[in-house]
Design an enzyme around this catalytic site. Structure first.
Site, mmCIF file in Angstrom:
data_model
loop_
_atom_site.group_PDB
_atom_site.id
_atom_site.type_symbol
_atom_site.label_atom_id
_atom_site.label_comp_id
_atom_site.label_asym_id
_atom_site.label_seq_id
_atom_site.Cartn_x
_atom_site.Cartn_y
_atom_site.Cartn_z
ATOM 1 N N GLU A 55 -84.593 55.237 -61.175
ATOM 2 C CA GLU A 55 -85.933 54.662 -60.975
ATOM 3 C C GLU A 55 -87.009 55.725 -61.160
ATOM 4 O O GLU A 55 -88.048 55.471 -61.770
ATOM 5 C CB GLU A 55 -86.059 54.020 -59.587
ATOM 6 C CG GLU A 55 -85.074 52.881 -59.315
ATOM 7 C CD GLU A 55 -85.339 51.630 -60.154
ATOM 8 O OE1 GLU A 55 -86.341 51.575 -60.879
ATOM 9 O OE2 GLU A 55 -84.500 50.705 -60.081
ATOM 10 N N ARG A 59 -89.581 55.017 -64.188
ATOM 11 C CA ARG A 59 -90.921 54.609 -63.736
ATOM 12 C C ARG A 59 -91.903 55.765 -63.738
ATOM 13 O O ARG A 59 -93.075 55.584 -64.044
ATOM 14 C CB ARG A 59 -90.851 54.016 -62.326
ATOM 15 C CG ARG A 59 -89.950 52.786 -62.226
ATOM 16 C CD ARG A 59 -90.210 52.038 -60.946
ATOM 17 N NE ARG A 59 -89.119 51.134 -60.614
ATOM 18 C CZ ARG A 59 -89.258 50.054 -59.855
ATOM 19 N NH1 ARG A 59 -90.427 49.756 -59.334
ATOM 20 N NH2 ARG A 59 -88.224 49.288 -59.585
ATOM 21 N N ASP A 200 -77.510 46.508 -67.943
ATOM 22 C CA ASP A 200 -78.556 46.123 -68.901
ATOM 23 C C ASP A 200 -79.127 47.272 -69.740
ATOM 24 O O ASP A 200 -78.985 47.328 -70.960
ATOM 25 C CB ASP A 200 -79.685 45.358 -68.189
ATOM 26 C CG ASP A 200 -80.193 46.056 -66.922
ATOM 27 O OD1 ASP A 200 -79.622 47.093 -66.532
ATOM 28 O OD2 ASP A 200 -81.168 45.571 -66.324
ATOM 29 N N GLU A 323 -88.643 40.672 -67.669
ATOM 30 C CA GLU A 323 -87.711 40.522 -68.794
ATOM 31 C C GLU A 323 -87.972 39.310 -69.681
ATOM 32 O O GLU A 323 -87.893 39.391 -70.910
ATOM 33 C CB GLU A 323 -86.258 40.505 -68.287
ATOM 34 C CG GLU A 323 -85.724 41.863 -67.841
ATOM 35 C CD GLU A 323 -86.233 42.321 -66.480
ATOM 36 O OE1 GLU A 323 -86.885 41.519 -65.775
ATOM 37 O OE2 GLU A 323 -85.999 43.498 -66.123
HETATM 38 C C1 DMJ Z 1 -87.494 47.615 -64.571
HETATM 39 O O1 DMJ Z 1 -87.658 48.659 -63.697
HETATM 40 C C2 DMJ Z 1 -86.792 48.034 -65.815
HETATM 41 O O2 DMJ Z 1 -87.042 47.085 -66.811
HETATM 42 C C3 DMJ Z 1 -85.317 48.193 -65.618
HETATM 43 O O3 DMJ Z 1 -84.621 48.547 -66.793
HETATM 44 C C4 DMJ Z 1 -84.721 46.937 -65.070
HETATM 45 N N1 DMJ Z 1 -85.440 46.361 -64.016
HETATM 46 C C5 DMJ Z 1 -86.842 46.482 -63.837
HETATM 47 C C6 DMJ Z 1 -87.631 45.232 -64.023
HETATM 48 O O4 DMJ Z 1 -87.010 44.079 -63.674
#
Ligand code: DMJ
Length: 486
Positions: A55, A59, A200, A323
């Protein structure tokens, strides 16, 4: 007791940092400049905070690097985003943060990083040896960018080693990876393979690392992973817009046997049609997107988990995730079908109706009773709003500029340019095995971006279909029925 709360905050002005390039994309130079100065003057990583490596990377590190490149871009496509007397402060901050994250990559027998570090003291003594694949294996875009901007291979090397370690643990039979692994033993603790939580962005970053750095090895891994996904996770009829049978869906299976593990799909998986657009598999993207849009129409949001067999949510919250919007935006860019503008309008209207509150937008605690939580995730500004804005802003420099842009998994915009394809350390370590300069990691002489980014892929949807439904109405109805809309 609330599955929706996780410890991403870090006490380092996360929302402010994560939102920087959204301001630039919206062309708001005065707010961008103000926000950058605030970050430079007030944010520090010298904190006794334990953060998630993943994260913090996507981020914070990703946002700092994106904003740094916007400020230093000689062309300034978004308006004047320069900062007076800027002395690479954001790059230095990114470096400082990354150095604080490095202990996660030490004392791990596999090279797969620990999931959490304390920014002051390193890996906490009571640390968990288990991590999810996406968390450990999707650091390469940000760490690679940092390395290439600084000319210091360290960051790219540790991130690449983690990807390769995970890759080597895939099932020899199916080629699939699980969702949770022990970083010391390399044993899979979570054997579920799917496209949502836990996996993912691992797939996403194999492709995006290739787009950005041109390392052929990343493309090879992505292609092999995509092949396994199509062979073992995809169910339903062969073609999205032709033939008989259920609509194509991607399910969760056991990584070794390929057997179905459960009947839910999570809202994170809605990113996948966007990734399929990037590789030119637009037709298949249309179907999966349509399924998620049907769920959105039913609830005015996406439940965190939807059970396609029971036709009901398994997990009810919606934390303003991006998403579905992301895929809608990319599908619109690929097809220019106004259907996707309507989808965007629909999403925007439900966000306004169900989540808007006095000082922001609130997480939906429950998509059916629409109760809210006092929480707005930072990705709402960095991704959800950005993709919605870009969907409707045809004239945005991101679409007009000769430069090609790519979005990180957190929606941070980065230009794909030659500079990032140069790895100066390669001159010094031309043959070192396993290092970033290792033979299997060498760049192809002429990186062939056509594979991914050619307009011919985007034109695969014929003109005559541009103003009709992207999916034949009979198939749309079939999906609506499966989701209980009709
Ligand atoms: C985000 O922080 C990023 O897209 C991450 O890869 C997956 N989840 C969240 C948003 O849902």
């Amino acid at each position: 007791s609330n599955l929706n709360i996780n410890d991403v905050l870090g006490n380092y002005s996360l929302t402010l940092v994560d939102a920087l390039d959204t301001l630039a994309i919206m062309g708001n130079s005065s707010e961008f400049q103000k926000a950058v100065k605030l970050v430079i003057n007030t944010v520090s990583f010298d904190k006794d905070s334990t953060v998630q490596v993943f994260e913090a990377t996507i981020r914070v590190l990703g946002s700092l690097l994106s904003a740094h490149r916007i400020i230093t871009d000689s062309k300034q496509p978004f308006g004047d985003m320069t900062i007076k007397d800027y002395d690479n402060e954001l790059l230095h901050m990114a470096h400082d943060l990354a150095v604080r994250l490095l202990p996660a990559f030490e004392n791990t027998k596999t090279g797969i990083p620990y999931p959490r570090v304390n920014l002051k003291t390193g890996v906490p003594p009571d640390s968990n040896n288990e991590t999810c694949t996406a968390g450990a294996g999707s650091l390469l875009v940000e760490f690679g960018m940092l390395s290439r901007l600084l000319g210091d291979s360290t960051f790219e090397w540790v991130a690449r080693r983690a990807v390769k370690a995970l890759w080597s643990l895939r099932s020899s039979g199916t080629g699939l990876l699980g969702n949770v692994v022990n970083i010391q033993t390399g044993h899979w603790v979570g054997k579920q393979s799917g496209l949502g939580a836990g996996l993912d962005s691992f797939y996403e970053y194999l492709l995006k690392s290739y787009i950005l750095f041109g390392e052929k090895e990343d493309l090879d891994m992505f292609n092999a992973a995509y092949h396994s996904i199509q062979s073992y996770l995809r169910r339903g009829r062969e073609a999205c817009n032709e033939g008989e049978g259920d609509p194509p869906l991607y399910v969760n299976v056991d990584m070794f046997s390929g057997r179905l593990m459960n009947t839910w799909m999570d809202s994170l998986q809605a990113f996948f049609p966007g990734l399929q657009v990037l590789i030119g598999d637009v037709e298949d993207a249309i179907c999966l997107h349509a399924f998620y849009y049907a769920i959105w129409k039913r609830y005015g949001a996406l439940p965190e988990r939807y059970n396609w067999q029971l036709q009901a949510p398994d997990v009810f919250f919606y934390p303003l995730r991006p998403e579905l919007v992301e895929s809608t935006y990319l599908l619109y860019q690929a097809t220019k079908n106004p259907f996707y503008l309507h989808v965007g309008m629909d999403i925007l209207q439900s966000l306004e109706k169900y989540t808007k509150v006095k000082c922001g937008y609130a997480t939906l605690h429950h998509v059916i009773d629409k109760s809210k939580e006092d929480r707005m995730e930072s990705f709402f500004l960095s991704e959800t709003c950005k993709y919605l804005y870009l969907l409707f802003d045809e004239e945005n420099p991101v679409h007009k500029s000769g430069t090609r842009y790519m979005f990180t998994t957190e929606g941070h915009v980065v230009s794909v340019d030659r500079h990032l394809r140069e790895a100066p350390w390669k001159e010094f370590f031309p043959d070192e095995r396993g290092h970033a300069a290792g033979s299997s990691l060498r760049r192809p002489a002429a990186p062939d971006l056509k594979v991914i980014n050619s307009s011919s892929n985007c034109n695969r949807v014929p003109d005559e279909r541009r103003y009709s439904l992207p999916l034949k109405s009979v198939y749309m109805r079939q999906i609506d029925q499966m989701v209980g809309l009709i």
